[in-house]
Motif scaffolding. Structure first.
Motif, mmCIF file in Angstrom:
data_model
loop_
_atom_site.group_PDB
_atom_site.id
_atom_site.type_symbol
_atom_site.label_atom_id
_atom_site.label_comp_id
_atom_site.label_asym_id
_atom_site.label_seq_id
_atom_site.Cartn_x
_atom_site.Cartn_y
_atom_site.Cartn_z
ATOM 1 N N LEU A 26 0.835 -1.198 0.000
ATOM 2 C CA LEU A 26 0.000 0.000 0.000
ATOM 3 C C LEU A 26 0.869 1.246 0.000
ATOM 4 O O LEU A 26 0.653 2.174 -0.785
ATOM 5 N N GLY A 27 1.873 1.285 0.871
ATOM 6 C CA GLY A 27 2.771 2.434 0.901
ATOM 7 C C GLY A 27 3.497 2.631 -0.413
ATOM 8 O O GLY A 27 3.676 3.765 -0.883
ATOM 9 N N ARG A 28 3.890 1.525 -1.030
ATOM 10 C CA ARG A 28 4.633 1.619 -2.283
ATOM 11 C C ARG A 28 3.769 2.192 -3.408
ATOM 12 O O ARG A 28 4.205 3.087 -4.126
ATOM 13 N N VAL A 29 2.536 1.710 -3.546
ATOM 14 C CA VAL A 29 1.706 2.194 -4.652
ATOM 15 C C VAL A 29 1.268 3.635 -4.431
ATOM 16 O O VAL A 29 1.157 4.415 -5.393
ATOM 17 N N LEU A 30 1.048 4.027 -3.182
ATOM 18 C CA LEU A 30 0.699 5.425 -2.923
ATOM 19 C C LEU A 30 1.871 6.347 -3.241
ATOM 20 O O LEU A 30 1.682 7.468 -3.728
ATOM 21 N N GLY A 31 3.069 5.855 -2.962
ATOM 22 C CA GLY A 31 4.246 6.679 -3.219
ATOM 23 C C GLY A 31 4.612 6.781 -4.683
ATOM 24 O O GLY A 31 5.153 7.803 -5.119
ATOM 25 N N GLU A 32 4.299 5.747 -5.482
ATOM 26 C CA GLU A 32 4.761 5.702 -6.867
ATOM 27 C C GLU A 32 3.714 6.106 -7.891
ATOM 28 O O GLU A 32 4.037 6.302 -9.066
ATOM 29 N N ALA A 33 2.452 6.258 -7.503
ATOM 30 C CA ALA A 33 1.382 6.535 -8.459
ATOM 31 C C ALA A 33 1.570 7.894 -9.136
ATOM 32 O O ALA A 33 2.111 8.840 -8.554
ATOM 33 N N ASP A 34 1.088 7.962 -10.369
ATOM 34 C CA ASP A 34 1.072 9.252 -11.069
ATOM 35 C C ASP A 34 -0.023 10.156 -10.510
ATOM 36 O O ASP A 34 0.137 11.374 -10.437
ATOM 37 N N VAL A 35 -1.153 9.542 -10.135
ATOM 38 C CA VAL A 35 -2.273 10.278 -9.555
ATOM 39 C C VAL A 35 -2.830 9.472 -8.391
ATOM 40 O O VAL A 35 -3.045 8.260 -8.515
ATOM 41 N N ARG A 45 -3.064 12.479 3.760
ATOM 42 C CA ARG A 45 -1.803 13.044 4.278
ATOM 43 C C ARG A 45 -1.449 12.432 5.630
ATOM 44 O O ARG A 45 -0.282 12.142 5.902
ATOM 45 N N ARG A 46 -2.464 12.233 6.456
ATOM 46 C CA ARG A 46 -2.208 11.619 7.761
ATOM 47 C C ARG A 46 -1.713 10.190 7.592
ATOM 48 O O ARG A 46 -0.755 9.758 8.246
ATOM 49 N N LEU A 47 -2.350 9.432 6.690
ATOM 50 C CA LEU A 47 -1.954 8.042 6.456
ATOM 51 C C LEU A 47 -0.539 7.967 5.902
ATOM 52 O O LEU A 47 0.294 7.185 6.412
ATOM 53 N N THR A 48 -0.256 8.742 4.877
ATOM 54 C CA THR A 48 1.084 8.669 4.290
ATOM 55 C C THR A 48 2.144 9.150 5.267
ATOM 56 O O THR A 48 3.271 8.633 5.274
ATOM 57 N N GLY A 49 1.800 10.119 6.102
ATOM 58 C CA GLY A 49 2.746 10.562 7.126
ATOM 59 C C GLY A 49 3.064 9.455 8.112
ATOM 60 O O GLY A 49 4.226 9.245 8.481
ATOM 61 N N GLU A 50 2.026 8.715 8.534
ATOM 62 C CA GLU A 50 2.242 7.614 9.477
ATOM 63 C C GLU A 50 3.001 6.466 8.825
ATOM 64 O O GLU A 50 3.718 5.726 9.502
ATOM 65 N N LEU A 51 2.854 6.334 7.501
ATOM 66 C CA LEU A 51 3.592 5.294 6.785
ATOM 67 C C LEU A 51 4.994 5.745 6.398
ATOM 68 O O LEU A 51 5.794 4.935 5.908
ATOM 69 N N GLY A 52 5.280 7.025 6.591
ATOM 70 C CA GLY A 52 6.613 7.541 6.284
ATOM 71 C C GLY A 52 6.891 7.663 4.801
ATOM 72 O O GLY A 52 8.028 7.463 4.362
ATOM 73 N N ILE A 53 5.845 7.984 4.013
ATOM 74 C CA ILE A 53 6.033 8.131 2.574
ATOM 75 C C ILE A 53 5.475 9.472 2.112
ATOM 76 O O ILE A 53 4.693 10.116 2.813
ATOM 77 N N ALA A 54 5.869 9.889 0.930
ATOM 78 C CA ALA A 54 5.365 11.117 0.325
ATOM 79 C C ALA A 54 4.983 10.805 -1.119
ATOM 80 O O ALA A 54 5.854 10.440 -1.917
ATOM 81 N N PRO A 55 3.703 10.906 -1.482
ATOM 82 C CA PRO A 55 3.302 10.624 -2.873
ATOM 83 C C PRO A 55 4.066 11.535 -3.841
ATOM 84 O O PRO A 55 4.132 12.746 -3.644
#
Length: 284
Positions: A26-35, A45-55
């Motif tokens: 999940l973290g990988r696809v959120l980080g690598e997606a074009d959209v 933003r809260r979820l990605t922050g807790e996962l330590g990723i930035a789309p």
């Protein structure tokens, strides 16, 4: 329908409560997606922050209010070869959440559609309910208007499979009362709230008990699981008349026996009365 195009639509299942349930994928696809199309960009933003990723891609809102208008824009990105990830506030997109319109449009356009599996409130509640899970039906949210809600539940009265509903906390007591009226106050059910969260609670029992419990107010995300109809209690006129006869033989006056059977099996007294008359006079 055209052949496959190079874009890809990904439905991303997100945690229903505990963020540690999120998979590495999940973290990988959120980080690598074009959209990334998110039901609530703040929660994303809260979820990605807790996962330590930035789309790295573009983040857009995609919720009930703009789903119809935004679908063509997302479809254009897909047919242009981009990867679009749809993520909702909790659980799997398109299951009582935005996503279905885009999935249907993407399939029609020949776009590859896949999913990142994740936690499911439906399956989690089923597993915790203590009710049969070999066959079930997901009914989503009931109508808000009392008359429409009553009609929907009446249609489900004889459904033999376990039923799963979503409900808002402020409508829970009204819905449980309506279910008790339609299914019988003694039908078994389970109210599951805040699943996987700190204050997770599962309250099991017949509807009359659940109504009394909920009257003080219940908070959080709610999933209601209801036992299917007992085939032995799906009453034909012959069965109703037989039940009255048993009560009469035990000494109950006919009028009271008819009222008791009507209440016991959640059918109108007139229905039981007609069944008794038909049993006495088969040609009626």
């Amino acid at each position: 329908m055209m052949g496959p195009v190079s874009g890809r639509l990904v439905l991303a299942g997100s945690p229903i409560g505990d963020v540690s349930d999120a998979s590495p994928r999940l973290g990988r696809v959120l980080g690598e997606a074009d959209v990334v199309a998110a039901e609530d960009t703040r929660r994303l933003r809260r979820l990605t922050g807790e996962l330590g990723i930035a789309p790295r891609g573009r983040v857009v809102s995609y919720f009930e209010g703009n789903e119809r208008e935004r679908t063509p824009e997302l479809l254009a990105a897909l047919t242009a070869g981009q990867t679009v990830v749809v993520v909702t506030d909790a659980g799997m997109p398109s299951v009582s959440d935005p996503g279905y319109r885009l999935v249907a449009a993407a399939i029609e356009a020949g776009v590859d559609v896949t999913a990142v599996p994740g936690p499911s409130a439906v399956l989690t509640a089923l597993a915790l309910s203590g009710l049969p899970v070999d066959r079930f039906t997901f009914e989503g949210f009931l109508p808000r208007k009392p008359g429409e809600r009553a009609r929907r539940l009446t249609e489900l009265k004889d459904e033999p499979r376990t039923m799963v509903f979503f409900e808002a906390p402020h409508r829970l007591t009204q819905s449980l009362e309506a279910m008790g009226d339609a299914f019988g106050s003694d039908r078994r059910a389970a109210v599951c709230r805040e699943l996987t969260k700190t204050y997770e609670e599962v309250k099991r029992g017949p509807f009359d008990e659940l109504v009394a419990w909920s009257a003080a107010g219940v908070r959080g995300e709610i999933t209601v699981v209801v036992a299917g109809a007992d085939p032995d209690r799906t009453m034909t006129p012959e069965k109703l008349a037989a039940e009255v006869a048993v009560d009469e033989e035990a000494g109950t006056p006919r009028k009271q026996a008819i009222a008791d059977v009507a209440k016991r099996f959640n059918v109108p007294k007139r229905t039981v009365y007609d069944a008794v008359l038909a049993a006495r006079d088969p040609g009626r």
